[in-house]
Design a protein around this motif. Structure first.
Motif, PDB file in Angstrom:
ATOM      1  N   ALA A   9      42.059  14.863  18.390  1.00  0.00           N
ATOM      2  CA  ALA A   9      42.843  15.064  17.244  1.00  0.00           C
ATOM      3  C   ALA A   9      42.847  14.486  16.117  1.00  0.00           C
ATOM      4  O   ALA A   9      42.770  14.846  15.215  1.00  0.00           O
ATOM      5  N   ALA A  10      42.316  13.119  16.454  1.00  0.00           N
ATOM      6  CA  ALA A  10      42.442  11.998  16.131  1.00  0.00           C
ATOM      7  C   ALA A  10      40.828  11.671  15.222  1.00  0.00           C
ATOM      8  O   ALA A  10      39.815  10.771  14.802  1.00  0.00           O
ATOM      9  N   GLY A  11      39.633  12.202  15.842  1.00  0.00           N
ATOM     10  CA  GLY A  11      37.920  11.401  16.309  1.00  0.00           C
ATOM     11  C   GLY A  11      37.162  12.123  15.563  1.00  0.00           C
ATOM     12  O   GLY A  11      36.752  12.877  15.745  1.00  0.00           O
ATOM     13  N   LYS A  12      37.893  11.946  14.069  1.00  0.00           N
ATOM     14  CA  LYS A  12      37.325  13.113  13.049  1.00  0.00           C
ATOM     15  C   LYS A  12      36.574  11.577  11.863  1.00  0.00           C
ATOM     16  O   LYS A  12      37.360  11.021  11.595  1.00  0.00           O
ATOM     17  N   THR A  13      35.640  12.752  11.110  1.00  0.00           N
ATOM     18  CA  THR A  13      35.254  12.162   9.721  1.00  0.00           C
ATOM     19  C   THR A  13      36.650  12.543   8.491  1.00  0.00           C
ATOM     20  O   THR A  13      38.068  13.677   9.269  1.00  0.00           O
ATOM     21  N   LEU A  14      36.602  12.220   7.252  1.00  0.00           N
ATOM     22  CA  LEU A  14      37.802  12.494   6.852  1.00  0.00           C
ATOM     23  C   LEU A  14      37.514  13.978   6.634  1.00  0.00           C
ATOM     24  O   LEU A  14      39.100  14.262   5.933  1.00  0.00           O
ATOM     25  N   ALA A  15      37.075  14.508   6.274  1.00  0.00           N
ATOM     26  CA  ALA A  15      36.617  15.317   5.966  1.00  0.00           C
ATOM     27  C   ALA A  15      37.779  16.461   7.463  1.00  0.00           C
ATOM     28  O   ALA A  15      38.464  17.592   7.198  1.00  0.00           O
ATOM     29  N   ARG A  16      37.139  15.580   8.286  1.00  0.00           N
ATOM     30  CA  ARG A  16      37.721  16.905   9.591  1.00  0.00           C
ATOM     31  C   ARG A  16      39.481  16.586   9.956  1.00  0.00           C
ATOM     32  O   ARG A  16      39.684  17.392   9.974  1.00  0.00           O
ATOM     33  N   ILE A  77      34.740   1.950  20.456  1.00  0.00           N
ATOM     34  CA  ILE A  77      36.247   2.097  20.809  1.00  0.00           C
ATOM     35  C   ILE A  77      36.700   2.222  19.559  1.00  0.00           C
ATOM     36  O   ILE A  77      37.829   2.286  18.628  1.00  0.00           O
ATOM     37  N   ALA A  78      36.430   0.619  18.963  1.00  0.00           N
ATOM     38  CA  ALA A  78      37.469   0.267  17.511  1.00  0.00           C
ATOM     39  C   ALA A  78      37.151   1.493  16.127  1.00  0.00           C
ATOM     40  O   ALA A  78      37.035   1.989  15.711  1.00  0.00           O
ATOM     41  N   ALA A  79      36.061   1.924  16.227  1.00  0.00           N
ATOM     42  CA  ALA A  79      35.923   3.045  15.433  1.00  0.00           C
ATOM     43  C   ALA A  79      37.126   4.130  16.002  1.00  0.00           C
ATOM     44  O   ALA A  79      37.445   5.300  14.720  1.00  0.00           O
ATOM     45  N   TYR A  80      36.861   4.557  17.214  1.00  0.00           N
ATOM     46  CA  TYR A  80      37.975   5.532  17.253  1.00  0.00           C
ATOM     47  C   TYR A  80      39.506   5.458  16.894  1.00  0.00           C
ATOM     48  O   TYR A  80      39.655   5.885  17.156  1.00  0.00           O
ATOM     49  N   MET A 111      33.724   0.024   9.054  1.00  0.00           N
ATOM     50  CA  MET A 111      32.393   1.579   8.979  1.00  0.00           C
ATOM     51  C   MET A 111      33.598   2.301   8.462  1.00  0.00           C
ATOM     52  O   MET A 111      32.866   3.273   7.797  1.00  0.00           O
ATOM     53  N   ALA A 112      34.862   2.248   8.839  1.00  0.00           N
ATOM     54  CA  ALA A 112      35.533   3.260   8.614  1.00  0.00           C
ATOM     55  C   ALA A 112      35.939   2.986   7.802  1.00  0.00           C
ATOM     56  O   ALA A 112      36.256   4.297   6.939  1.00  0.00           O
ATOM     57  N   GLU A 113      36.551   1.813   6.839  1.00  0.00           N
ATOM     58  CA  GLU A 113      36.761   1.638   5.691  1.00  0.00           C
ATOM     59  C   GLU A 113      36.175   2.629   4.605  1.00  0.00           C
ATOM     60  O   GLU A 113      35.754   2.683   3.827  1.00  0.00           O
ATOM     61  N   TYR A 114      34.308   1.003   4.832  1.00  0.00           N
ATOM     62  CA  TYR A 114      32.983   2.193   4.245  1.00  0.00           C
ATOM     63  C   TYR A 114      33.376   3.153   4.281  1.00  0.00           C
ATOM     64  O   TYR A 114      33.018   3.467   2.903  1.00  0.00           O
ATOM     65  N   GLU A 115      33.505   4.369   5.197  1.00  0.00           N
ATOM     66  CA  GLU A 115      33.167   5.768   4.821  1.00  0.00           C
ATOM     67  C   GLU A 115      34.613   6.030   4.344  1.00  0.00           C
ATOM     68  O   GLU A 115      34.284   6.860   3.227  1.00  0.00           O
ATOM     69  N   ARG A 116      36.336   5.039   3.976  1.00  0.00           N
ATOM     70  CA  ARG A 116      36.950   5.503   3.236  1.00  0.00           C
ATOM     71  C   ARG A 116      37.121   5.241   1.968  1.00  0.00           C
ATOM     72  O   ARG A 116      37.141   6.578   0.851  1.00  0.00           O
ATOM     73  N   ARG A 117      36.757   3.902   1.836  1.00  0.00           N
ATOM     74  CA  ARG A 117      36.020   4.331   0.630  1.00  0.00           C
ATOM     75  C   ARG A 117      34.889   4.769  -0.209  1.00  0.00           C
ATOM     76  O   ARG A 117      34.693   5.364  -1.754  1.00  0.00           O
ATOM     77  N   ILE A 118      34.638   4.779   0.297  1.00  0.00           N
ATOM     78  CA  ILE A 118      32.889   5.974  -0.584  1.00  0.00           C
ATOM     79  C   ILE A 118      33.461   7.337  -0.461  1.00  0.00           C
ATOM     80  O   ILE A 118      33.256   8.220  -1.880  1.00  0.00           O
ATOM     81  N   THR A 133      24.086  -3.495   6.190  1.00  0.00           N
ATOM     82  CA  THR A 133      25.635  -4.717   6.594  1.00  0.00           C
ATOM     83  C   THR A 133      26.096  -4.493   6.976  1.00  0.00           C
ATOM     84  O   THR A 133      27.347  -5.145   7.780  1.00  0.00           O
ATOM     85  N   VAL A 134      27.028  -2.777   6.612  1.00  0.00           N
ATOM     86  CA  VAL A 134      27.981  -2.561   7.282  1.00  0.00           C
ATOM     87  C   VAL A 134      28.157  -2.389   8.803  1.00  0.00           C
ATOM     88  O   VAL A 134      28.895  -2.253   9.248  1.00  0.00           O
ATOM     89  N   ASN A 135      27.252  -1.888   8.716  1.00  0.00           N
ATOM     90  CA  ASN A 135      26.927  -2.488  10.546  1.00  0.00           C
ATOM     91  C   ASN A 135      26.698  -3.119  11.066  1.00  0.00           C
ATOM     92  O   ASN A 135      26.991  -3.146  12.179  1.00  0.00           O
ATOM     93  N   ALA A 136      26.269  -4.191  10.620  1.00  0.00           N
ATOM     94  CA  ALA A 136      25.593  -5.362  11.402  1.00  0.00           C
ATOM     95  C   ALA A 136      27.288  -6.773  11.377  1.00  0.00           C
ATOM     96  O   ALA A 136      27.804  -6.584  12.499  1.00  0.00           O
TER      97      ALA A 136
END
Length: 522
Positions: A9-16, A77-80, A111-118, A133-136
């Motif tokens: 249910a929760a492992g989605k991008t913002l659109a999902r 795991i952290a991204a999920y 990574m998830a916070e960067y996507e959220r800000r975009i 840089t976010v990947n690093a």
């Protein structure tokens, strides 16, 4: 089964996630959705999450519907976990109630916070250098979570003996440190001005638990702090080792913004200090405009500083942000804060008076470090007024400027000149002043001899210096040329910050920071 349902249910991008929110409302399954959120919030550790058959972070629709799922690697795991919280945010009341009930702290991964800000429009999309840089930063984030207990990051837990000053005698400490798990390598990010280095480091820092032993500090503040600790450690056999032990006991993770070395005393201290810090398990994350090999370039006794550079490259991943975009200059400018041309001083005084309104500006003094005091010629309503020579031609430094902006939120500076060989020391102090002002989100008003981008037009690096010619005309053109590597690099950052400080977004940040402070004091 419950964990698998949560991940699906929760492992989605913002659109999902938005799609799920719409489905929840459409099908009127409020109770089921609240139950899912409560389950998510109650989780104290990352779950045995699952991933899509095609190995991507984002599940494809067929896998969600048909449950074609595989075990998730620890790397993801952290991204999920962040996506759980993102899904939960689509039903804020239930999520907040669950978070309040469990007492858990919920944050996105970098990574998830960067996507959220975009997605929210706070960050410009499509910058491959920032994405790299976010990947690093995400890699370091994952590694810190894996080793957090071993290296003593959580302040609620006792420090491992190998990192504790009280862990027995000298020989015991050396033996324990030798056998203790190695701390993760840190990250040293460098590149041009306005490319987002500080923003990304702060984003990374903010996603880490508040209970961790961590600290974010500007380089100027860090060195002032070190010098203050050294004063207290006088008489010790090796005061720098004592200072290093104090720092590591407070902060295993140290994030330093704008790493730069211009002073021979600082250069010698840093070499020995970080030798102790790295041996005691410190993890360093830093931003800089200079590559490691360019730090303290051309400085006195630089050969004694070179071991620090080798140590830095060994204990940190060196990451270049090679973007040519200066995002600070994209901010919309506000008229009436930076004055040039005839009558500039009078306009500045009028602007200053409009800010303090009916209050009377009077002289005062502010306290700075180690018992020193700084005279302020005119002050009222949190605003200070100086002539340029009173702040930048006098023997002042970062400690004085920090003390100033701890007492005042606005500076009006009259008579900023164009910089060249005749006022080199003043140029250095002005660069430091702007750095401290920017770090404190202070408002800046000034009258100047030239626009911000032209103040350092006569300052160049050795590489950019024109070749000497024999003609008299060329000699007169270059009479005030200042060839200085440190200033030549720092000028771009200073001009960029001066531009940003006139922008709407910066002034909104200034108002938010200082109005909040004022409200908390009343």
């Amino acid at each position: 089964m419950m964990r698998a349902a949560a991940v699906r249910a929760a492992g989605k991008t913002l659109a999902r996630t938005q799609y799920y929110a719409k489905q929840k409302k459409k099908n009127n399954k409020e109770g089921q959705w609240s139950s899912l959120i409560t389950t998510t919030a109650a989780a104290t550790v990352p779950p045995s999450a699952l991933e899509c058959h095609d190995k991507k972070y984002d599940h494809c629709s067929s896998c969600v519907e048909q449950k074609h799922m595989l075990p998730l690697s620890n790397r993801k795991i952290a991204a999920y976990e962040a996506w759980w919280r993102r899904a939960a945010s689509s039903s804020a009341p239930s999520y907040e109630a669950a978070a309040e009930t469990t007492g858990q702290e919920f944050k996105f991964s970098p990574m998830a916070e960067y996507e959220r800000r975009i997605a929210s429009g706070d960050v410009h999309p499509g910058d491959k250098f920032q994405e790299s840089t976010v990947n690093a930063l995400q890699d370091l984030y994952d590694e810190l979570w894996r080793k957090s207990d071993d290296i003593g990051l959580d302040s609620r837990l006792p420090v491992p003996q190998s990192y504790s000053r009280s862990a027995g005698g000298w020989l015991w400490q050396r033996l324990m440190r030798r056998s203790s798990p190695a701390s993760p390598r840190g990250l040293y990010m460098y590149g041009g001005v306005g490319t987002g280095k500080t923003m990304l480091m702060d984003m990374f820092y903010e996603q880490l638990p508040k209970t961790w032993r961590k600290r974010r500090i500007h380089f100027h503040d860090f060195m002032i702090n070190v010098h203050t600790r050294l004063q207290r450690s006088r008489g010790m056999t090796d005061p720098l080792e004592v200072v290093a032990e104090d720092i590591v006991e407070e902060s295993i993770l140290l994030c330093i913004d704008e790493f730069m070395v211009t002073d021979v005393a600082d250069a010698l201290i840093l070499n020995r200090l970080f030798d102790h810090l790295f041996k005691q398990g410190l993890v360093l994350v830093s931003t800089s405009n200079r590559a490691p090999d360019q730090l303290y370039e051309g400085g006195l006794q630089r050969d004694l500083f070179l071991p620090f550079i080798a140590r830095l490259k060994d204990r940190c991943v060196i990451h270049k942000i090679d973007s040519a975009t200066d995002y600070r200059k994209l901010a919309a400018a506000v008229a009436g804060h930076y004055f040039t041309g005839p009558g500039a001083s009078e306009l500045l005084q009028m602007k200053f008076q409009s800010l303090i309104q009916d209050e009377k500006a009077v002289p005062t003094t502010v306290e700075v470090v180690m018992g020193r005091r700084l005279k302020v010629p005119l002050s009222a309503a949190g605003c200070a007024f100086f002539q340029f020579h009173e702040l930048c031609d006098m023997p002042l430094g970062a400690a004085d400027y920090i003390g100033l902006f701890q007492s005042f939120h606005t500076l009006a500076l009259d008579g900023v000149p164009v910089f060249g060989s005749h006022n080199r020391s003043s140029a250095y102090r002005f660069v430091t002043l702007v750095d401290v002002m920017y770090e404190h989100r202070a408002r800046f008003l000034c009258s100047a001899e030239a626009p911000a981008l032209e103040l350092f037009a006569k300052v160049v690096t050795i590489r950019d210096a024109p070749r000497r010619k024999s003609s008299r005309s060329s000699h007169s053109d270059q009479a005030d040329l200042l060839v200085d590597n440190e200033l030549g690099f720092a000028k771009d950052r200073t001009c960029s910050r001066l531009t940003e400080m006139q922008g709407v977004e910066y002034l909104e940040d200034h108002a938010a920071v200082h109005l909040t402070k004022t409200d908390s004091m009343t």
